[in-house]
Design an enzyme around this catalytic site. Structure first.
Site: not given
Ligand code: PSZ
Length: 284
Positions: A51, A99, A178, A32, A101
């Site tokens: 990015r 679903r 961070e 995102y 993986h």
């Protein structure tokens, strides 16, 4: 009326429907970005979009749009939703599939969604400064990817908020990396320190702007890790992000930072950042 961008279409929020089988929902399998809007204009949109493509490439996800198309889409969201100051959020997941993986076979189309939201600049906190709390950096080793998987960041932020703090400061093997959603900076004897851009941090766009402004202002910069102990005796601390800009830190855990007020270099950078925004917004 709130307009979202969902899978290639602009849709009213009330009419948005996303599949329960979206891999973002099951696995956080996506990436995102958040782009700030000032005066109805996107700020550093090209850097954010670049990015997004880098993050997507790192998880082997192909975004079904060009960079120019995404900037156009973001601009349209800003206009449709009459955003003056706020942000555009966008995410892309590996799509909708039963679903398992591993990546779906045959491959499915990625699911791209975005919205624009109002949000004032945190001017009061920027003047007064905020408190932060150190927490163990228990995240994975690819923090350079702006992944939708934010469980560790959520846990850390919650711990900080429950202690009356604005942000959590991650500490890995004794070194400050961070914040839960920010980059951390310290000033000691006039030198600006921040963790180098590697797999232990997200290389913030605001971080990069602040490093450039520091060099322009003649502030010595060292992109090297510093310990929590070192951070506790820094003259100044601040954090950066798309929405927090240059946010002074006046307390780390139980220790007051410097005089307990925003530091000199912090304020200088905050001012430089603000004038930079107005220049960008004015189109100069
Ligand atoms: O709305 C918010 O609170 C936002 S918008 C973007 C962020 C927070 N944070 C991005 C971020 C991050 O998630 C991590 C782990 N480290 C650093 C940052 C700062 O990146 P930029 O400056 O690109 O927003």
């Amino acid at each position: 009326m709130t307009v979202y961008f969902v899978d290639g279409q602009f849709v009213e929020k009330e009419h948005v429907s996303i599949s329960i089988d979206d891999r973002g929902y099951y696995f956080g399998d996506g990436v995102y970005e958040v782009i700030k809007v000032y005066d109805g204009e996107l700020y550093t949109s090209e850097e954010h979009i670049a990015r997004l493509f880098e993050s997507a490439a790192k998880i082997k996800l192909a975004i079904p749009y060009s960079e120019a198309q995404l900037i156009e889409m973001a601009k349209q969201l800003v206009v449709s939703n009459s955003i003056s100051v706020g942000h555009v959020y966008m995410q892309v997941t590996r799509g909708v599939a039963p679903r398992v993986h591993q990546f779906p076979t045959p491959a499915v189309a990625p699911m791209f969604t975005a919205y624009a939201l109002d949000g004032a600049r945190p001017t009061e906190e920027m003047q007064k400064g905020v408190k932060v709390k150190s927490v163990e950096d228990f995240r994975w080793l690819r923090c350079d990817i702006k992944s939708l998987n934010l469980l560790a960041n959520v846990m850390a932020k919650q711990e900080a908020v429950e202690s009356g703090c604005k942000e959590a400061v991650f500490v890995r093997d004794g070194y400050v990396t961070e914040g839960a959603s920010t980059n951390l900076f310290g000033v000691k004897d006039g030198v600006l320190y921040t963790h180098p851009a590697n797999n232990f941090i997200l290389n913030g766009i605001t971080r990069q702007v602040v490093l450039r402004l520091s060099r322009e202002l003649g502030v010595a910069v060292r992109e090297e890790p510093f310990t929590l102990e070192a951070a506790l005796v820094m003259d100044e601390l601040f954090m950066t992000s798309t929405t927090l800009e240059v946010m002074p830190i006046i307390q780390l855990d139980d220790k007051m930072v410097g005089s307990g007020r925003p530091g000199e270099i912090t304020l200088q950078l905050q001012k430089a950042f603000a004038s930079q925004i107005s220049t960008v917004v004015a189109g100069a």
